[in-house]
Design an enzyme around this catalytic site. Sequence first.
Site, PDB file in Angstrom:
ATOM      1  N   THR A  82      31.985  47.869  39.986  1.00  0.00           N
ATOM      2  CA  THR A  82      31.555  49.210  39.587  1.00  0.00           C
ATOM      3  C   THR A  82      32.602  49.888  38.715  1.00  0.00           C
ATOM      4  OG1 THR A  82      32.439  50.246  41.609  1.00  0.00           O
ATOM      5  CG2 THR A  82      30.134  49.517  41.654  1.00  0.00           C
ATOM      6  N   LYS A  83      33.867  49.654  39.016  1.00  0.00           N
ATOM      7  CA  LYS A  83      34.929  50.276  38.219  1.00  0.00           C
ATOM      8  C   LYS A  83      35.073  49.606  36.856  1.00  0.00           C
ATOM      9  CE  LYS A  83      36.135  53.551  40.986  1.00  0.00           C
ATOM     10  NZ  LYS A  83      35.953  54.981  40.600  1.00  0.00           N
ATOM     11  N   VAL A  89      32.311  44.400  44.981  1.00  0.00           N
ATOM     12  CA  VAL A  89      31.455  45.525  44.594  1.00  0.00           C
ATOM     13  C   VAL A  89      32.274  46.635  43.957  1.00  0.00           C
ATOM     14  CG1 VAL A  89      29.940  47.350  45.454  1.00  0.00           C
ATOM     15  CG2 VAL A  89      29.679  45.010  46.290  1.00  0.00           C
ATOM     16  N   TYR A  90      33.343  47.022  44.619  1.00  0.00           N
ATOM     17  CA  TYR A  90      34.176  48.120  44.101  1.00  0.00           C
ATOM     18  C   TYR A  90      34.721  47.789  42.718  1.00  0.00           C
ATOM     19  CZ  TYR A  90      37.804  51.727  44.031  1.00  0.00           C
ATOM     20  OH  TYR A  90      38.592  52.801  43.693  1.00  0.00           O
ATOM     21  N   SER A  91      35.279  46.586  42.559  1.00  0.00           N
ATOM     22  CA  SER A  91      35.867  46.227  41.271  1.00  0.00           C
ATOM     23  C   SER A  91      34.812  46.145  40.181  1.00  0.00           C
ATOM     24  CB  SER A  91      36.625  44.905  41.384  1.00  0.00           C
ATOM     25  OG  SER A  91      35.763  43.844  41.734  1.00  0.00           O
TER      26      SER A  91
END
Length: 244
Positions: free
Chosen positions: A153-154, A149-151
């Site tokens: 979004t970035k 998820v984090y990667s």
Amino acid sequence: MKRSDKVALITGSTGGIGSETARLMAAAGADVVVSGRNAERGAATVRSITDADGRARFVAADLTDPTSLRRLADEAGTVDISVNNAAIFPGSPTVDQDPGTLDEALSANVRAPYLLTAALAPGMIAKGAGSIVNVSTMAARIGMPGLSVYSATKAALESLTRTWAAEFSPAGVRVNTVAPGPTRTDMVLATVGEEGAEQFTKTTALGRLAAPREIAEVILFLASDRASYLTGATVAADAGRTAV
């Protein structure tokens, strides 16, 4: 920057990379708008700036709330520099990812910088100058288990950097990204722990974690006139992790 020459808004500037960026911007002469959810930590960042004869004020904002974002843009007013630093850092295998956390991360990490930039960019365009700096991560370029998820979004934020550069740069507004590697912040340590953070250091060419100030220095450079010919770029500040 000369004193009082620029106004800089930094989201997520109540700690870590954001607060270091706020202090560096103020030391370089900018009037700083410190933003975050925690008023006590925000006041501490402001105090650290004003105690050093800088200028800063705190505006509370919840980046998952579009109404709060609109209020932040209104209270910040016309800014010369906007740093989209605030983010949620969920860590979970894809098959175990909580849908609510997924939605929250998409709201904070993608929708918030999108809406805030849409609100602030017209003021920069009207002035014919401005700098937007997005804060991404090395995980947007390499696959890392548990950071789906984090990667994602970035990676979306890096894509927005390129699109915004194409849209805004002809009007004199530069848009760039810094993609940090493993950094010793409270958010990272709370997610992976001290042992996990130390494991990250073994994957970098320099063999260590970054101090938040080291990443803040890159943000300051991209925001400043020293980077006047840079737009649409993503600068890897990751101790060589994505290069070697």
